[in-house]
Structures are given as structure tokens and as C-alpha cells.
Design a protein around this motif. Structure first.
Motif, PDB file in Angstrom:
ATOM      1  N   TYR A  31       0.876  -1.167   0.000  1.00 29.71           N
ATOM      2  CA  TYR A  31       0.000   0.000   0.000  1.00 29.71           C
ATOM      3  C   TYR A  31       0.915   1.219   0.000  1.00 29.71           C
ATOM      4  N   ILE A  32       0.713   2.076  -0.989  1.00 33.45           N
ATOM      5  CA  ILE A  32       1.704   3.117  -1.258  1.00 33.45           C
ATOM      6  C   ILE A  32       1.092   4.518  -1.214  1.00 33.45           C
ATOM      7  N   ILE A  33       1.850   5.436  -0.609  1.00 35.90           N
ATOM      8  CA  ILE A  33       1.532   6.861  -0.651  1.00 35.90           C
ATOM      9  C   ILE A  33       2.625   7.560  -1.444  1.00 35.90           C
ATOM     10  N   PHE A  84       3.930   0.727   2.481  1.00 31.15           N
ATOM     11  CA  PHE A  84       3.457   0.089   3.709  1.00 31.15           C
ATOM     12  C   PHE A  84       2.945  -1.325   3.417  1.00 31.15           C
ATOM     13  N   GLU A  85       2.934  -2.150   4.456  1.00 30.42           N
ATOM     14  CA  GLU A  85       2.334  -3.477   4.352  1.00 30.42           C
ATOM     15  C   GLU A  85       0.893  -3.471   4.845  1.00 30.42           C
ATOM     16  N   ASN A  86       0.537  -2.411   5.551  1.00 21.81           N
ATOM     17  CA  ASN A  86      -0.757  -2.352   6.222  1.00 21.81           C
ATOM     18  C   ASN A  86      -1.610  -1.227   5.632  1.00 21.81           C
ATOM     19  N   LYS A  87      -2.764  -1.570   5.072  1.00 24.95           N
ATOM     20  CA  LYS A  87      -3.649  -0.564   4.481  1.00 24.95           C
ATOM     21  C   LYS A  87      -4.146   0.428   5.521  1.00 24.95           C
ATOM     22  N   ALA A  88      -4.347  -0.031   6.764  1.00 29.72           N
ATOM     23  CA  ALA A  88      -4.851   0.851   7.818  1.00 29.72           C
ATOM     24  C   ALA A  88      -3.883   2.005   8.085  1.00 29.72           C
ATOM     25  N   ASP A  89      -2.578   1.754   7.936  1.00 27.74           N
ATOM     26  CA  ASP A  89      -1.591   2.823   8.122  1.00 27.74           C
ATOM     27  C   ASP A  89      -1.800   3.927   7.098  1.00 27.74           C
ATOM     28  N   VAL A  90      -1.991   3.527   5.851  1.00 29.67           N
ATOM     29  CA  VAL A  90      -2.202   4.503   4.779  1.00 29.67           C
ATOM     30  C   VAL A  90      -3.487   5.291   5.014  1.00 29.67           C
ATOM     31  N   ASP A  91      -4.557   4.582   5.365  1.00 30.58           N
ATOM     32  CA  ASP A  91      -5.840   5.255   5.616  1.00 30.58           C
ATOM     33  C   ASP A  91      -5.711   6.270   6.741  1.00 30.58           C
ATOM     34  N   ASN A  92      -5.006   5.910   7.799  1.00 34.20           N
ATOM     35  CA  ASN A  92      -4.853   6.792   8.955  1.00 34.20           C
ATOM     36  C   ASN A  92      -4.024   8.026   8.614  1.00 34.20           C
ATOM     37  N   ARG A 139      -2.777   8.748  -2.641  1.00 28.48           N
ATOM     38  CA  ARG A 139      -2.787   7.289  -2.639  1.00 28.48           C
ATOM     39  C   ARG A 139      -2.319   6.818  -4.022  1.00 28.48           C
ATOM     40  N   TYR A 140      -1.388   5.890  -4.020  1.00 29.85           N
ATOM     41  CA  TYR A 140      -0.765   5.499  -5.289  1.00 29.85           C
ATOM     42  C   TYR A 140      -1.004   4.019  -5.583  1.00 29.85           C
ATOM     43  N   GLU A 141      -1.543   3.756  -6.748  1.00 32.73           N
ATOM     44  CA  GLU A 141      -1.701   2.383  -7.222  1.00 32.73           C
ATOM     45  C   GLU A 141      -0.458   2.028  -8.029  1.00 32.73           C
ATOM     46  N   ALA A 142       0.092   0.845  -7.756  1.00 32.16           N
ATOM     47  CA  ALA A 142       1.393   0.483  -8.325  1.00 32.16           C
ATOM     48  C   ALA A 142       1.405   0.473  -9.849  1.00 32.16           C
ATOM     49  N   ASP A 143       0.247   0.295 -10.487  1.00 34.22           N
ATOM     50  CA  ASP A 143       0.207   0.249 -11.949  1.00 34.22           C
ATOM     51  C   ASP A 143       0.073   1.636 -12.575  1.00 34.22           C
ATOM     52  N   SER A 144      -0.062   2.663 -11.747  1.00 34.26           N
ATOM     53  CA  SER A 144      -0.257   4.022 -12.256  1.00 34.26           C
ATOM     54  C   SER A 144       1.086   4.660 -12.607  1.00 34.26           C
TER      55      SER A 144
END
Length: 244
Positions: free
Chosen positions: A10-12, A55-63, A81-86
Motif C-alpha cells: 500500500y503506497i503513498i 506500507f504493508e498495512n492498508k490501515a496505516d495509509v488510511d490513517n 494514494r498510489y496504485e502500483a500500476d499508475s
């Protein structure tokens, strides 16, 4: 590529609005205690002041995204919020959330509808369950998505029903450095076109903004507004509880 070969991450993506070279170790040391990520995170410098936080945890990104704005070295840092294919080039780093305090609303108009209507001048008002508009006592507090490519809105004139006009002021919580000449967050005073075109001859009185636009920290634990039940309402509730 086959999707099963991809890692679950999960990427920012973050754009740092500073002219200084980025020190990745310093960035990691700054945000590690602030974000308190459950499993930690990795950083990847893409150049042009853009960094990926992985991150490995989606909750971290959301927070993290829920607690914008963020800044580094006192300058705004815009997250996406970054999707890896973008493609990074397709990301637009011009929007971030702020808590906006609206000061100067007449007491009888200090309500959710009025405050949110006024803040539509600032940006897109956010109607979130976990970030509701609230009464701060002497001001109303609204969560707004702000376009930082535009000057911050200082306030607006409201017309009262007795044909009077009144100025209400917008102040921004956790506001980093901004240009006091034009109100933009993307550059400093000395990099402003107005300052450069004047060859450094602008007077301090020509600044359209000042420290007043930075709101004092809001402490939600010290409630400014408390509702008290009517005497008979409270007594009736107690009687019902005892009967039950």
C-alpha cells in the motif's frame, strides 16, 4: 506481467514543496514517530521531490491520509494514494485536507449549515462521519479539501438580514509556511512573482496575508460547547432506568 508475481503493498506518493535536496534518512526519522506504522515502512526517492512511502498495512495509509495536512521542514507535503500500476506523471499533487476555523460568524448563525456553506469558498467541504463539522465556541470548525495551487481564501463578506454586512475570517490548522504576498503554499515570500517583479521593493504593508491565518491548535478534549438536559427530561430518564 502476471498479477500473482506482484507484492501486496500500500503506497503513498508524496510531493515535497521545498527547494532543498531531500535527505531520505531525515525524512524517515521525522515520520517514523509521527505515523507509528504497525509494520514500519520503506521509502523510495523518485526524484523531482517525489517520494514513495510503502506500507504493508492498508490501515496505516488510511490513517495517514485521514490526518492531513502533513509538512516537512515547515513546508507543505502533498500526499496521494498510489496504485502500483499508475504512472507518477499522472498524479496531481494539488489537493490536501485542512481543518478550517471560521471566525466572526454572528452567534445566532453559528451552526453546521452556515459554516459549511461559507467554507465552500475555501474548497470542497468534506462530510465525513469521523470528521464532523463542530462548534469550537468562538468559531466553527470544518474539514475542507483545499486546492493548494490557488491562494488560500482569507475570508468572505456575509450579508445579514438587517442589510448589514460582516466579514468572517478563515484560519487554517497545522498550516505550514506560505507566501504572505499572495497566499500560496507552493513557494516562499522570496520566490513569489510579485516580489521578483518588484525587484525586492514591495513594502510590508502590501502583504495580503500574515501569521493570523494560522489557527491555534484545537484541543477537542476541552469541549467548548456542552449540552445539558432539561430538569424534567433528566428526572424522567432516571425514573425510567430505575423502573427497568
Amino acid at each position: 506481467m502476471k498479477s500473482e508475481l506482484a507484492t501486496t503493498e500500500y503506497i503513498i506518493a508524496a510531493n515535497f514543496f521545498t527547494k532543498r535536496a531531500l535527505n531520505m534518512d531525515a525524512i524517515a526519522a521525522t515520520f517514523q514517530p509521527l505515523w507509528q506504522s504497525k509494520n514500519g515502512f520503506r521509502l523510495k526517492n523518485l526524484g523531482n521531490h517525489i517520494v514513495l512511502f510503502i506500507f504493508e498495512n492498508k490501515a496505516d495509509v488510511d490513517n495517514i491520509l485521514a490526518n492531513e495536512p502533513w509538512s516537512y521542514d515547515k513546508n507543505i507535503m502533498v500526499l496521494q494514494r498510489y496504485e502500483a500500476d499508475s504512472e507518477i506523471a499522472d498524479l496531481s499533487f494539488n489537493l490536501t485536507h485542512f481543518w478550517v476555523q471560521v471566525h466572526g460568524i454572528p452567534v445566532r448563525f453559528m451552526n453546521k449549515e452556515v459554516a459549511e456553506g461559507l467554507c465552500e469558498t475555501v474548497g470542497q467541504v468534506c462530510h465525513l462521519h469521523n470528521a464532523p463539522t463542530e462548534d469550537g465556541g468562538s468559531f466553527m470548525r470544518v474539514r475542507v479539501l483545499v486546492d493548494i495551487s490557488l491562494p488560500l481564501c482569507r475570508g468572505r463578506v456575509i450579508a445579514l438580514d438587517d442589510n448589514r454586512e460582516q466579514w468572517v475570517t478563515f484560519r487554517y490548522e497545522r498550516l505550514p509556511n506560505l507566501c504572505f504576498w499572495c497566499g500560496c503554499l507552493t513557494h516562499s515570500d522570496k520566490d513569489c512573482d510579485r516580489w521578483i517583479e518588484s525587484e525586492g521593493m514591495l513594502a510590508e504593508t502590501e502583504k495580503q496575508y500574515g501569521p493570523w491565518i494560522k489557527a491555534l491548535p484545537f484541543n477537542g478534549k476541552n469541549r467548548a460547547v456542552v449540552s445539558v438536559l432539561g430538569f424534567y427530561t433528566k428526572r424522567s430518564a432516571n425514573s425510567t432506568a430505575e423502573h427497568s
